[in-house]
Design a protein around this motif. Structure first.
Motif, mmCIF file in Angstrom:
data_model
loop_
_atom_site.group_PDB
_atom_site.id
_atom_site.type_symbol
_atom_site.label_atom_id
_atom_site.label_comp_id
_atom_site.label_asym_id
_atom_site.label_seq_id
_atom_site.Cartn_x
_atom_site.Cartn_y
_atom_site.Cartn_z
ATOM 1 N N PRO A 283 0.809 -1.222 0.000
ATOM 2 C CA PRO A 283 0.000 0.000 0.000
ATOM 3 C C PRO A 283 0.843 1.273 0.000
ATOM 4 O O PRO A 283 0.421 2.286 -0.555
ATOM 5 N N THR A 284 2.040 1.231 0.604
ATOM 6 C CA THR A 284 2.879 2.438 0.609
ATOM 7 C C THR A 284 3.365 2.731 -0.807
ATOM 8 O O THR A 284 3.390 3.877 -1.254
ATOM 9 N N ILE A 285 3.712 1.662 -1.514
ATOM 10 C CA ILE A 285 4.156 1.844 -2.895
ATOM 11 C C ILE A 285 2.974 2.272 -3.761
ATOM 12 O O ILE A 285 3.108 3.148 -4.630
ATOM 13 N N GLY B 247 3.162 10.174 1.119
ATOM 14 C CA GLY B 247 2.912 8.752 1.300
ATOM 15 C C GLY B 247 4.195 7.968 1.491
ATOM 16 O O GLY B 247 4.306 7.128 2.369
ATOM 17 N N ALA B 248 5.183 8.281 0.690
ATOM 18 C CA ALA B 248 6.396 7.458 0.691
ATOM 19 C C ALA B 248 7.273 7.753 1.885
ATOM 20 O O ALA B 248 7.401 8.903 2.295
ATOM 21 N N GLY B 249 7.874 6.695 2.400
ATOM 22 C CA GLY B 249 8.836 6.889 3.465
ATOM 23 C C GLY B 249 10.206 7.088 2.869
ATOM 24 O O GLY B 249 11.028 6.171 2.883
ATOM 25 N N GLU B 250 10.457 8.280 2.329
ATOM 26 C CA GLU B 250 11.809 8.519 1.808
ATOM 27 C C GLU B 250 12.204 9.978 2.001
ATOM 28 O O GLU B 250 11.401 10.884 1.762
ATOM 29 N N GLY C 16 16.703 -3.093 2.400
ATOM 30 C CA GLY C 16 16.417 -3.805 3.655
ATOM 31 C C GLY C 16 15.325 -4.838 3.453
ATOM 32 O O GLY C 16 15.319 -5.902 4.084
ATOM 33 N N LYS C 17 14.421 -4.535 2.548
ATOM 34 C CA LYS C 17 13.296 -5.437 2.283
ATOM 35 C C LYS C 17 13.787 -6.814 1.863
ATOM 36 O O LYS C 17 13.246 -7.839 2.267
ATOM 37 N N GLN C 18 14.843 -6.866 1.035
ATOM 38 C CA GLN C 18 15.340 -8.161 0.594
ATOM 39 C C GLN C 18 15.982 -8.940 1.738
ATOM 40 O O GLN C 18 15.918 -10.168 1.764
ATOM 41 N N TRP D 42 4.948 -2.154 9.859
ATOM 42 C CA TRP D 42 5.264 -1.769 8.474
ATOM 43 C C TRP D 42 4.534 -2.743 7.541
ATOM 44 O O TRP D 42 4.528 -3.962 7.778
ATOM 45 N N VAL D 43 3.945 -2.198 6.496
ATOM 46 C CA VAL D 43 3.020 -2.943 5.641
ATOM 47 C C VAL D 43 3.552 -4.283 5.121
ATOM 48 O O VAL D 43 2.781 -5.214 4.911
ATOM 49 N N SER D 44 4.849 -4.380 4.908
ATOM 50 C CA SER D 44 5.366 -5.576 4.229
ATOM 51 C C SER D 44 5.680 -6.753 5.161
ATOM 52 O O SER D 44 5.839 -7.874 4.670
ATOM 53 N N GLY E 64 10.117 2.974 14.987
ATOM 54 C CA GLY E 64 9.214 2.154 14.198
ATOM 55 C C GLY E 64 8.416 2.896 13.145
ATOM 56 O O GLY E 64 8.096 4.073 13.281
ATOM 57 N N ASN E 65 8.091 2.177 12.108
ATOM 58 C CA ASN E 65 7.219 2.613 11.035
ATOM 59 C C ASN E 65 5.896 1.878 11.242
ATOM 60 O O ASN E 65 5.921 0.643 11.334
ATOM 61 N N PRO E 66 4.742 2.515 11.354
ATOM 62 C CA PRO E 66 4.438 3.910 11.040
ATOM 63 C C PRO E 66 4.357 4.845 12.251
ATOM 64 O O PRO E 66 4.160 6.039 12.069
ATOM 65 N N ILE F 234 16.362 0.158 10.551
ATOM 66 C CA ILE F 234 16.543 1.046 9.394
ATOM 67 C C ILE F 234 16.397 2.533 9.760
ATOM 68 O O ILE F 234 16.975 3.392 9.103
ATOM 69 N N TYR F 235 15.658 2.827 10.846
ATOM 70 C CA TYR F 235 15.481 4.244 11.235
ATOM 71 C C TYR F 235 16.428 4.652 12.368
ATOM 72 O O TYR F 235 16.182 5.657 13.042
ATOM 73 N N GLU F 236 17.484 3.876 12.567
ATOM 74 C CA GLU F 236 18.422 4.125 13.673
ATOM 75 C C GLU F 236 18.809 5.594 13.831
ATOM 76 O O GLU F 236 18.834 6.121 14.941
ATOM 77 N N PHE G 136 -4.074 7.502 9.998
ATOM 78 C CA PHE G 136 -3.400 7.651 8.718
ATOM 79 C C PHE G 136 -1.942 8.001 8.988
ATOM 80 O O PHE G 136 -1.609 8.514 10.060
ATOM 81 N N ARG G 137 -1.068 7.667 8.028
ATOM 82 C CA ARG G 137 0.360 7.948 8.200
ATOM 83 C C ARG G 137 0.774 9.066 7.272
ATOM 84 O O ARG G 137 0.470 9.038 6.076
ATOM 85 N N VAL G 138 1.463 10.042 7.875
ATOM 86 C CA VAL G 138 2.002 11.155 7.093
ATOM 87 C C VAL G 138 3.521 11.053 7.163
ATOM 88 O O VAL G 138 4.091 10.979 8.254
#
Ligand code: GLU
Length: 400
Positions: free
Chosen positions: A15-17, A37-40, A100-102, A125-127, A174-176, A206-208, A374-376
């Motif tokens: 959903p984030t993608i 939407g994107a976490g970047e 990180g996903k892989q 996190w959605v994944s 943590g996400n979200p 990943i958010y260290e 909702f996540r912003v």
């Protein structure tokens, strides 16, 4: 009989993608959309990192590398773990992946059999759940509460552990929700896990570097070194160094697990991009001071968004400790009506309304397992964040 596999039917598109792509498409079609939407990070990859990538191309570092990463990147990762976390990994205890996903995907695919359980604190996190499902495992979602800062309590963790539990996924910050565990909160969790020999921890760090108000970063391998033979410490350069598109994530853990993950990667994507690996070496070994400036910007943006959203009637926004997301409740908007008389019934309705009426793309809480929220992502310019919050406010004021 379907041509598509049964395993594919177990998962949803990310959903984030999806939200990010929708915002991208709308912008390309000429719509005025602010994409949160994107976490970047909106920052550009720093120049010294780009230069390292260009030098790698000119040097001819354009061939296959070892599946699990170049020696120089693995050494840089070991130095990072030692310098920043005090964890001593040898180079054969680390693996580099395409994001990180892989790393998470490899770990789950390499270890889960049908029915194996993975404990995932909710919101997540959605994944995480979908990767577990794809690998044949069973996500066990454990509630957290706003009153506990969306952090997993030791008792709830213990209640969720069964004979089939293989992993617990901990993501701090943590996400979200942006929740970040303190040392004592993390120790309470690792104390429980110490009692269950079969349970491993996947620490998604990943958010260290995105931690605010002076809070200290903690990770399971540091608070409980005796657990290191069943901890996979995952991290990456995407979020910290504004390198999402370079796709470099990495993990440190026990040799048998790392070898199993490398075996899988060797039959799927092989090595991550050789150019990106060279850039990641520079990210990890190069100057780190600029991260303080970014952290200050993120702190200011977080405060701005939390304050502006809390001024909106119907939205209630807690102050997160880390990452670059806020995760407000929109319970107060549910039941309110848009101009055609239709009521907003779910957080998906709310975010659709924000996109259509206000031109602001955010992600529904349902995607992270907690509604109505909702996540912003506040990894955007102050100007865009102010404008987005103003638009959300106006859109909410138009509801009846
Ligand atoms: N992790 C980021 C997010 O939550 C990037 C998109 C994704 O892979 O989910 O937005």
């Amino acid at each position: 009989m379907s041509f598509l596999s049964e395993k594919l039917s177990r998962i949803q598109p990310s959903p984030t993608i999806a939200v990010t792509q929708m915002a991208r498409d709308l912008k390309a079609a000429g719509r005025d959309v602010i994409g949160l939407g994107a976490g970047e990070p909106d920052f550009d990859t720093p120049d010294h990192i780009k230069v390292a990538a260009k030098l790698a191309i000119d040097r001819g570092d354009t061939k296959y590398t070892s599946v699990e990463g170049t020696p120089s990147l693995k050494e840089a990762i070991c130095s990072k773990f030692s310098r920043e976390n005090g964890i001593k990994y040898e180079t054969d205890q680390v693996i580099v992946g395409t994001g990180g996903k892989q790393i998470i995907y490899n770990a789950m695919m390499a270890t889960l059999d049908a029915g194996d359980e993975v404990i995932i604190p909710r919101p997540y996190w959605v994944s995480y759940p979908d990767i577990v499902l794809l690998a044949g495992g069973k996500p066990v979602l454990v509630e957290t509460s706003l009153s506990n800062g969306f952090k997993l309590r030791a008792k709830d963790l213990e209640d969720a552990i069964t004979d089939r539990t293989k992993w617990v996924i901990l993501n701090s910050p943590g996400n979200p929700s942006g929740a970040a565990y303190t040392k004592s909160e993390m120790t309470a969790l690792t104390d429980i896990i110490k009692q269950y020999q079969r349970v491993w921890i996947l620490a998604d760090d990943i958010y260290e570097h995105l931690l605010y108000d002076g809070q200290e970063f903690v990770t399971p391998g540091v608070v409980a070194p005796s657990l290191l033979d069943r901890v996979l410490t995952m991290n990456g350069v995407s979020k910290a160094y504004a390198m999402t598109g370079w796709r470099i994530g990495y993990g440190g853990g026990p040799i048998p697990l790392i070898r199993a993950m490398a075996k899988l990667q060797g039959q799927s994507t092989s090595n991550p991009s050789s150019i990106s690996q060279a850039a990641a070496v520079e990210a990890l070994n190069g100057p780190q001071e600029f991260l303080n400036g970014w952290r200050t910007s993120f702190t200011e943006r977080r405060n701005l968004v939390v304050n502006m959203l809390n001024e909106v009637d119907g939205i209630s926004c807690p102050l997160p400790q880390g990452a670059f997301y806020v995760f407000p409740s929109c319970a107060g908007l549910i039941g309110r009506k848009v101009s055609d008389g239709k009521a907003l019934e779910t957080d998906t309705d709310v975010v659709t309304y924000f996109l259509e009426r206000a031109g602001v793309a955010v992600v529904q809480g349902t995607a992270f397992g907690l509604a109505p929220h909702f996540r912003v992502s506040y990894a955007a310019s102050t100007k865009n964040l102010e404008e987005a919050c103003r638009r959300i406010r106006t859109a909410c004021e138009e509801l009846s």
